[in-house]
Design a protein around this motif. Structure first.
Motif, PDB file in Angstrom:
ATOM      1  N   CYS A 127     103.784  11.347 -65.229  1.00 63.13           N
ATOM      2  CA  CYS A 127     102.797  10.919 -64.240  1.00 63.13           C
ATOM      3  C   CYS A 127     102.073  12.146 -63.698  1.00 63.13           C
ATOM      4  O   CYS A 127     102.422  12.655 -62.627  1.00 63.13           O
ATOM      5  CB  CYS A 127     103.474  10.141 -63.112  1.00 63.13           C
ATOM      6  SG  CYS A 127     102.296   9.488 -61.911  1.00 63.13           S
ATOM      7  N   CYS A 178     103.296   7.906 -58.611  1.00 63.09           N
ATOM      8  CA  CYS A 178     104.078   7.024 -59.465  1.00 63.09           C
ATOM      9  C   CYS A 178     105.429   6.757 -58.815  1.00 63.09           C
ATOM     10  O   CYS A 178     106.043   7.646 -58.233  1.00 63.09           O
ATOM     11  CB  CYS A 178     104.273   7.643 -60.847  1.00 63.09           C
ATOM     12  SG  CYS A 178     102.729   7.867 -61.763  1.00 63.09           S
ATOM     13  N   TRP A 216     107.584   2.900 -64.750  1.00 62.41           N
ATOM     14  CA  TRP A 216     107.179   3.229 -63.395  1.00 62.41           C
ATOM     15  C   TRP A 216     105.998   2.346 -62.994  1.00 62.41           C
ATOM     16  O   TRP A 216     105.434   1.625 -63.821  1.00 62.41           O
ATOM     17  CB  TRP A 216     106.812   4.704 -63.274  1.00 62.41           C
ATOM     18  CG  TRP A 216     105.581   5.144 -64.009  1.00 62.41           C
ATOM     19  CD1 TRP A 216     104.314   5.249 -63.506  1.00 62.41           C
ATOM     20  CD2 TRP A 216     105.483   5.531 -65.384  1.00 62.41           C
ATOM     21  NE1 TRP A 216     103.446   5.682 -64.476  1.00 62.41           N
ATOM     22  CE2 TRP A 216     104.127   5.875 -65.633  1.00 62.41           C
ATOM     23  CE3 TRP A 216     106.413   5.634 -66.430  1.00 62.41           C
ATOM     24  CZ2 TRP A 216     103.687   6.300 -66.886  1.00 62.41           C
ATOM     25  CZ3 TRP A 216     105.974   6.057 -67.672  1.00 62.41           C
ATOM     26  CH2 TRP A 216     104.625   6.388 -67.888  1.00 62.41           C
ATOM     27  N   LYS A 259     102.361   2.032 -60.291  1.00 64.45           N
ATOM     28  CA  LYS A 259     101.329   2.822 -59.639  1.00 64.45           C
ATOM     29  C   LYS A 259     100.195   1.901 -59.217  1.00 64.45           C
ATOM     30  O   LYS A 259      99.873   0.932 -59.912  1.00 64.45           O
ATOM     31  CB  LYS A 259     100.816   3.903 -60.598  1.00 64.45           C
ATOM     32  CG  LYS A 259      99.801   4.840 -59.988  1.00 64.45           C
ATOM     33  CD  LYS A 259      99.348   5.861 -61.013  1.00 64.45           C
ATOM     34  CE  LYS A 259      98.287   6.763 -60.426  1.00 64.45           C
ATOM     35  NZ  LYS A 259      97.789   7.747 -61.418  1.00 64.45           N
ATOM     36  N   SER A 272      94.375   5.337 -67.856  1.00 61.95           N
ATOM     37  CA  SER A 272      95.433   6.321 -67.608  1.00 61.95           C
ATOM     38  C   SER A 272      95.652   7.136 -68.870  1.00 61.95           C
ATOM     39  O   SER A 272      95.753   6.582 -69.970  1.00 61.95           O
ATOM     40  CB  SER A 272      96.738   5.630 -67.206  1.00 61.95           C
ATOM     41  OG  SER A 272      96.600   4.983 -65.966  1.00 61.95           O
TER      42      SER A 272
END
Length: 688
Positions: free
Chosen positions: A63, A68, A91, A93, A101
Motif C-alpha cells: 500500500c 490501507c 486490505w 481502503k 490503484s
C-alpha cells in the motif's frame, strides 16, 4: 435478491511472456468495491486481495498510497505450488468512485486495478447500484501442449447482466474467451513461462440481455489480475477431480451474524496440496489422506462483526507437482438483518455462564409464539402479552462455543418453526444470539510463560535419508527380520528380478536430535524418474503408505523411520529414481502424551499439546536400481517446504563420488544437513 453467474465478461487482456517469478512478485490481484452509505458520497470502500510469491510482503510494501487497513491483522494464507510458494494479503481502503490503484513489489512490473461506481439512483429499481464481485483464484497452472479451461467467477447481487469489451486482445492462439460460459480457454500452444492476464468486469441493466454489441453504459467496473504459469508436461493425463462432498462451483452459502460455516473439500487422489483463497479469518485444516488415497481438508469461518464485503469468495484448487485441478469458487453471502426493536435486552452472565433474552412482541404480531424454539427444542421459550423471554445456560440448550480471534463466543438461535411441512405464507423469525467474552491474560509474579523457539527446543539438528537393501546398513539388525506396521504382505513383481533390477529397497529417514521424547515425523514422500519431478508417484502420504507397495518397518528409535519399498508393486520400472520427502520433529509438552499419528488420524486438534518444527524438504540425487551397480553419493540441502530445494553442485557430486569406495554393498546414501529455522511463536504452551 438474486445472484447470477457471469454470463459475459469485461476483459482487458495483456499477455507478457515472463521468466520464473522472483521472490515477492505479484501472482494475482483483485479489487471489489461497495458503497459507503446509501447516499451520493463521492467515495467507496475498496476491498483488495493480492497473491504474492514468497517471501510474503508486508502491507506497507503493498500500500504505497497509504490509508490501507488490514481488517483482522490475521496471518496470511500460504501455498506451496508453483515454487517458491505464495501467500495472500488482503486490505481495505476508501477510494474515489472512479479510481486506479497501482500495485508494485520490488523491480517487477506494476499491476493496475481499475474500479468505477455509478452512485446515482437507478431508474429501473429506484435504488443505488451494487457493483459485481469478482473472485481471486489460487495461482493458475497449466501444462504446455494440454488444453485447459480457466474460469473466473463473478457474482452480482442486483441480478444484472455482465458484459465484456476488449481493451487489448493480443491473445493469438494461446487463449480465447468463451463469452457464453465465462471461461478462458487455454489451447496448449504457449511456451513455458508466465503470462499476465487483466480482466475487467462490468454490469449492465438486464434489459440489454443478449444485445452483445449494445452501446449501453455500464453501471460499475471491477478488475482482477492473473499470472498464469505454463509448466512442462510429458503427457496430458487426467487432472485431480473434486468428489461429490465438495461444494459445486458457484454455490452460495448464506451466513447469519455469528454463524459458523463448515465446508468439506475432497479430491479423488493423493495431491501435494489443496490451495485455498478466502476471506480473512478463514481456518484451513491440515490436509488428510484416507486409505482410499483421497485427500481432504475442512474450511471453517465464523461471521463476527466485520467490515467485509457482503459477498465473499472462497476459491480452491488441488495441486500435484505436475498437475492442477479445475478451479472452483463458492460465495459466502453475509445476510443482512433488520435492527432489533427498542426494549430488546440480551444479557450475558460470564460468572454464571448464562444468557437471557427479553424481546418485545410489538413487531412480532404476525408470528406464532408457541412455535418459537432454541437450538435445542426441549429448552423452554416463554411469552406473555408484551414480551418473549428465554434464559438458558451457555453449556446447554444447543449453545455452541466458538473462537473469534482472541474472544470466546457462545451462540444460539431463536427461530420460529412452521409445524406444517407444506409451504406457508406465515412470517418466520431467525434471531442469532451471541455472547462474546474477551480473552484474558494471567498476571502477577506467580506466572511466567516461556515460549521456546525451535533451536531452544530441539537444538541444532540435521536430517538425512539413506537407501539400503533389507538387512544392510546401520540398522541391519532391525531390517533383516523386520516388524511391519501392517501385517499385509506385499509381493514384488517377478519381472524386476528377471531384468536384473532390485525388487526391494529400504528408505531410511534419520534425525540427529538428542532431545528426550523427540519424534521424527515423515509426511509425504514422492518418487520420480527424472530430477525435475515433473511426473511423480506417491510413496507416502502424511506418513501413511500411499498404496500397496510401501510398508513401514518398526524401529526402536523415535528419531529414525524406515519404509520398505516394493519397487514392482509401486510401478517403478526404470533404472534410476529420485525421491523427495517432507520431515519434521515433534515433542509433547507432557510425558504422558504422544505426538499425533497422522496415519491413524488420532491427532487432537482441540488442545495444543505438542511442539513441531517447520516442515522441511529433502530431495535425493539419482538412486540406481540395478543390482551390482556401484552407487554414488550426493549431498543435498534440506529446505523449508515453502522454499526451494537446493540441488547438489557438480563439486559436491565429484567429491562424494570419489569416496564411494568406502561403502559396502549396493546401497545409496543421501546426507542432508540443515540450518534449523526459528519456530514461530505458539499461542499456547501447555506444561505439566
Amino acid at each position: 435478491m438474486w445472484c447470477v453467474r457471469l454470463d459475459l465478461w469485461a476483459l482487458a487482456v495483456v499477455l507478457l511472456s515472463l521468466p520464473h517469478s522472483s521472490a515477492g512478485s505479484i501472482m494475482g490481484a483483485a479489487v471489489n468495491i461497495e458503497l459507503l452509505h446509501q447516499d451520493t458520497s463521492p467515495q467507496v470502500r475498496a476491498h483488495y486481495s493480492l497473491v504474492s510469491s514468497l517471501p510474503c510482503p508486508s502491507l506497507e510494501e503493498l500500500c504505497n498510497e497509504g490509508n490501507c487497513v488490514d481488517p483482522l491483522s490475521s496471518s496470511p494464507v500460504k501455498g506451496v505450488l508453483p515454487s517458491p510458494g505464495w501467500c495472500v494479503r488482503q486490505w481495505q481502503k476508501t477510494i474515489p468512485q472512479n479510481h486506479t490503484s497501482t500495485l508494485q513489489l520490488g523491480s517487477d512490473g506494476a499491476v493496475s486495478l481499475y474500479s468505477r461506481a455509478d452512485l446515482s439512483v437507478r431508474s429501473d429499481t429506484n435504488r443505488l447500484n451494487q457493483p459485481p464481485c469478482v473472485s481471486l483464484p489460487p495461482p493458475v497452472r497449466v501444462r504446455a501442449g494440454c488444453p485447459q479451461e480457466i474460469p473466473v467467477d463473478v457474482m452480482d447481487l442486483d441480478g444484472d447482466e455482465i458484459r465484456c469489451h476488449y481493451a487489448k486482445t493480443g491473445l493469438g492462439e494461446f487463449m480465447r474467451l468463451d463469452e457464453e460460459t465465462c471461461t478462458l480457454l487455454y489451447g496448449g500452444g504457449a511456451y513455458l513461462g508466465q503470462y499476465s492476464v487483466q480482466i475487467m468486469v462490468e454490469d449492465f441493466p438486464s434489459s440489454v440481455k443478449n444485445q452483445i454489441h449494445s452501446k449501453a453504459k455500464p453501471f460499475s467496473t471491477v478488475s482482477v489480475h492473473l499470472l498464469i504459469t505454463v509448466e512442462s508436461g510429458s503427457e496430458c493425463s487426467a487432472v485431480p477431480e473434486f468428489t461429490g462432498v465438495s461444494p459445486a462451483g458457484g454455490a452460495i452459502i448464506h451466513v447469519l451474524p455469528f454463524e459458523e460455516v463448515h465446508v468439506n473439500i475432497t479430491v479423488d487422489s493423493s495431491v501435494s496440496e489443496i490451495a485455498v483463497i478466502g476471506p480473512p479469518g478463514l481456518l484451513i485444516s491440515p490436509m488428510e489422506t484416507g486409505r482410499d488415497s483421497q485427500s481432504s481438508i475442512t474450511l471453517s469461518w465464523v461471521r463476527g462483526p466485520n467490515p467485509f464485503a457482503h459477498l465473499l469468495s472462497v476459491c480452491f484448487a488441488a495441486n500435484t507437482q505436475s498437475l492442477q485441478s479445475h478451479i472452483r469458487c463458492i460465495w459466502l453471502q453475509q445476510t443482512q438483518t433488520d435492527p432489533l426493536p427498542p426494549g430488546t435486552e440480551l444479557k450475558c452472565k460470564e460468572q454464571e455462564l448464562q444468557m437471557s433474552l427479553v424481546l418485545p412482541i410489538s413487531f412480532l404480531e404476525s408470528l406464532h409464539f408457541s412455535d418459537f424454539q432454541l437450538n435445542d427444542p426441549a429448552c423452554p421459550v416463554f411469552y406473555n402479552t408484551t414480551h418473549v423471554t428465554a434464559s438458558f445456560s451457555l453449556t446447554g440448550c444447543g449453545t455452541k462455543r466458538l473462537h473469534l480471534g482472541s474472544e470466546l463466543l457462545y451462540t444460539n438461535t431463536l427461530r420460529s418453526i412452521n409445524p406444517n411441512s407444506t409451504i406457508s405464507r406465515v412470517a418466520t423469525l431467525i434471531l442469532p444470539l451471541a455472547c462474546r467474552f474477551p480473552g484474558q491474560q494471567a498476571k502477577g509474579p506467580s506466572f511466567k510463560i516461556a515460549i521456546p523457539d525451535e533451536v531452544e527446543t530441539f537444538g541444532a539438528v540435521s536430517f538425512w535419508i539413506e537407501f539400503h537393501l533389507p538387512g544392510e546398513g546401520p540398522l541391519a539388525s532391525e531390517t533383516r527380520l523386520a516388524r511391519m506396521r501392517s501385517l499385509q504382505p506385499v509381493r514384488a513383481a517377478r519381472e524386476l528380478r528377471a531384468m536384473g533390477r532390485m525388487d526391494m529397497l529400504d528408505l531410511h529417514v534419520f534425525s540427529n536430535c538428542s532431545l528426550d521424547r523427540a519424534e521424527l515425523m515423515v509426511g509425504r514422500c514422492i518418487e520420480s524418474e527424472t530430477k525435475d519431478f515433473v511426473n511423480t508417484r506417491p510413496l507416502l502420504s502424511h506418513g501413511c503408505a500411499a498404496g500397496n507397495g510401501t510398508l513401514e518397518v518398526l524401529t526402536s528409535s523415535s528419531t529414525v523411520r524406515i519404509y520398505r519399498l516394493y519397487l514392482g508393486s509401486l510401478g517403478i520400472m526404470g533404472d534410476t529414481m529420485y525421491v523427495e520427502c517432507l520431515v519434521q520433529l515433534c515433542v509433547t509438552t507432557k510425558q504422558s502424551q504422544r505426538c499425533p499419528d497422522p496415519c491413524t488420524g488420532t491427532a487432537d486438534n482441540t488442545v495444543v499439546n505438542n511442539i513441531l518444527t517447520h516442515n522441511y524438504t529433502v530431495r535425493s540425487g539419482p538412486v540406481r536400481l540395478i543390482k551390482g551397480t556401484e552407487p554414488s553419493t550426493t549431498t543435498a540441502q534440506a529446505a523449508q517446504t515453502a522454499g526451494p530445494v537446493t540441488q547438489p553442485s557438480n563439486s559436491q557430486v565429484a567429491t562424494a563420488s570419489a569416496s564411494r569406495t568406502l561403502g559396502r554393498g549396493a546401497f545409496w546414501v543421501v546426507t542432508v544437513s540443515l540450518a534449523v529455522q526459528l519456530l514461530q511463536l505458539m499461542e499456547n504452551f501447555i506444561t505439566d
